[in-house]
Design a protein around this motif. Structure first.
Motif, PDB file in Angstrom:
ATOM      1  N   PHE A  33      43.188 111.286 148.316  1.00 22.03           N
ATOM      2  CA  PHE A  33      42.476 112.088 147.324  1.00 22.03           C
ATOM      3  C   PHE A  33      43.404 113.068 146.612  1.00 22.03           C
ATOM      4  O   PHE A  33      42.997 113.739 145.680  1.00 22.03           O
ATOM      5  CB  PHE A  33      41.338 112.884 147.975  1.00 22.03           C
ATOM      6  N   GLY A  34      44.636 113.187 147.100  1.00 22.47           N
ATOM      7  CA  GLY A  34      45.570 114.119 146.481  1.00 22.47           C
ATOM      8  C   GLY A  34      45.201 115.564 146.728  1.00 22.47           C
ATOM      9  O   GLY A  34      45.469 116.433 145.912  1.00 22.47           O
ATOM     10  N   VAL A  35      44.569 115.825 147.870  1.00 22.92           N
ATOM     11  CA  VAL A  35      44.119 117.173 148.206  1.00 22.92           C
ATOM     12  C   VAL A  35      44.756 117.579 149.536  1.00 22.92           C
ATOM     13  O   VAL A  35      44.867 116.761 150.448  1.00 22.92           O
ATOM     14  CB  VAL A  35      42.575 117.227 148.336  1.00 22.92           C
ATOM     15  N   ASN A  36      45.165 118.817 149.641  1.00 21.75           N
ATOM     16  CA  ASN A  36      45.722 119.348 150.877  1.00 21.75           C
ATOM     17  C   ASN A  36      44.769 119.062 152.040  1.00 21.75           C
ATOM     18  O   ASN A  36      43.572 119.313 151.927  1.00 21.75           O
ATOM     19  CB  ASN A  36      45.919 120.856 150.680  1.00 21.75           C
ATOM     20  N   PRO A  37      45.277 118.531 153.166  1.00 22.93           N
ATOM     21  CA  PRO A  37      44.403 118.184 154.292  1.00 22.93           C
ATOM     22  C   PRO A  37      43.564 119.349 154.830  1.00 22.93           C
ATOM     23  O   PRO A  37      42.395 119.161 155.167  1.00 22.93           O
ATOM     24  CB  PRO A  37      45.378 117.677 155.359  1.00 22.93           C
ATOM     25  N   LEU A  44      36.241 115.204 143.664  1.00 22.32           N
ATOM     26  CA  LEU A  44      36.532 113.965 144.390  1.00 22.32           C
ATOM     27  C   LEU A  44      36.303 112.736 143.521  1.00 22.32           C
ATOM     28  O   LEU A  44      37.066 111.772 143.582  1.00 22.32           O
ATOM     29  CB  LEU A  44      35.691 113.881 145.669  1.00 22.32           C
ATOM     30  N   ARG A  45      35.267 112.774 142.693  1.00 18.91           N
ATOM     31  CA  ARG A  45      35.011 111.635 141.786  1.00 18.91           C
ATOM     32  C   ARG A  45      36.190 111.449 140.832  1.00 18.91           C
ATOM     33  O   ARG A  45      36.561 110.325 140.504  1.00 18.91           O
ATOM     34  CB  ARG A  45      33.729 111.849 140.989  1.00 18.91           C
ATOM     35  N   ALA A  46      36.768 112.565 140.387  1.00 16.09           N
ATOM     36  CA  ALA A  46      37.896 112.484 139.459  1.00 16.09           C
ATOM     37  C   ALA A  46      39.097 111.796 140.107  1.00 16.09           C
ATOM     38  O   ALA A  46      39.897 111.174 139.418  1.00 16.09           O
ATOM     39  CB  ALA A  46      38.273 113.884 138.983  1.00 16.09           C
ATOM     40  N   LYS A  47      39.193 111.894 141.424  1.00 21.30           N
ATOM     41  CA  LYS A  47      40.308 111.260 142.145  1.00 21.30           C
ATOM     42  C   LYS A  47      40.048 109.780 142.406  1.00 21.30           C
ATOM     43  O   LYS A  47      40.974 109.028 142.648  1.00 21.30           O
ATOM     44  CB  LYS A  47      40.540 111.958 143.488  1.00 21.30           C
ATOM     45  N   CYS A  48      38.781 109.362 142.415  1.00 19.88           N
ATOM     46  CA  CYS A  48      38.431 108.000 142.847  1.00 19.88           C
ATOM     47  C   CYS A  48      37.918 107.085 141.742  1.00 19.88           C
ATOM     48  O   CYS A  48      37.984 105.869 141.882  1.00 19.88           O
ATOM     49  CB  CYS A  48      37.342 108.066 143.917  1.00 19.88           C
ATOM     50  N   PHE A  49      37.358 107.655 140.697  1.00 24.11           N
ATOM     51  CA  PHE A  49      36.706 106.840 139.687  1.00 24.11           C
ATOM     52  C   PHE A  49      37.379 106.988 138.330  1.00 24.11           C
ATOM     53  O   PHE A  49      38.175 107.879 138.107  1.00 24.11           O
ATOM     54  CB  PHE A  49      35.224 107.236 139.570  1.00 24.11           C
ATOM     55  N   SER A  50      36.982 106.130 137.418  1.00 26.48           N
ATOM     56  CA  SER A  50      37.543 106.179 136.071  1.00 26.48           C
ATOM     57  C   SER A  50      37.093 107.459 135.366  1.00 26.48           C
ATOM     58  O   SER A  50      36.110 108.093 135.740  1.00 26.48           O
ATOM     59  CB  SER A  50      37.065 104.973 135.261  1.00 26.48           C
ATOM     60  N   GLU A  51      37.830 107.793 134.340  1.00 24.89           N
ATOM     61  CA  GLU A  51      37.501 108.980 133.558  1.00 24.89           C
ATOM     62  C   GLU A  51      36.095 108.860 132.963  1.00 24.89           C
ATOM     63  O   GLU A  51      35.347 109.833 132.893  1.00 24.89           O
ATOM     64  CB  GLU A  51      38.533 109.190 132.449  1.00 24.89           C
ATOM     65  N   LYS A  52      35.726 107.653 132.563  1.00 28.16           N
ATOM     66  CA  LYS A  52      34.395 107.414 131.996  1.00 28.16           C
ATOM     67  C   LYS A  52      33.302 107.727 133.021  1.00 28.16           C
ATOM     68  O   LYS A  52      32.301 108.368 132.700  1.00 28.16           O
ATOM     69  CB  LYS A  52      34.278 105.967 131.532  1.00 28.16           C
TER      70      LYS A  52
END
Length: 115
Positions: A2-6, A65-73
């Protein structure tokens, strides 16, 4: 992934665990506070959620989290749905304060955590 600090991510998971427990026991979500405080770091700065209110904090985390996993749309669609929902006239006095959003709609839409 997710690109987030654990450690940060751990506070988010703990917050979602609290949400799950509240729902599992058929408790009220509106106007409820979290017993744990989710944290967020934005561009190296420690940014705090306005308060520990469940609704705003967890909707914001879910958006991140959605921004890390899903498309921009998909993310834009999700944000638009939430923003439209919050644009409706508040059903109760002090609605934005009770759900934990910054005190007025314009302020929370421009909040660093939401963008």
């Amino acid at each position: 992934s997710f690109g987030v600090n654990p450690a940060l991510f751990g506070t988010w998971l703990h917050s979602f665990s609290v949400l799950r427990n509240i729902c599992a026991h058929h408790s009220r979500l509106f106007d409820r506070t979290l017993s744990v405080s989710p944290k967020y770091i934005h561009r190296g700065d420690d940014v705090k959620f306005p308060n520990n209110r469940i609704i705003y904090s967890l909707i914001t985390i879910r958006t991140i989290l959605r921004a890390k996993c899903f498309s921009e749309k998909a993310v834009t669609s999700w944000k638009t749905e939430i923003e439209n929902l919050f644009r409706l006239p508040p059903p109760v006095p002090k609605f934005y304060e009770k759900v934990g959003a910054p005190l007025d709609q314009e302020k929370w839409l421009n909040d660093i955590l939401w963008k």
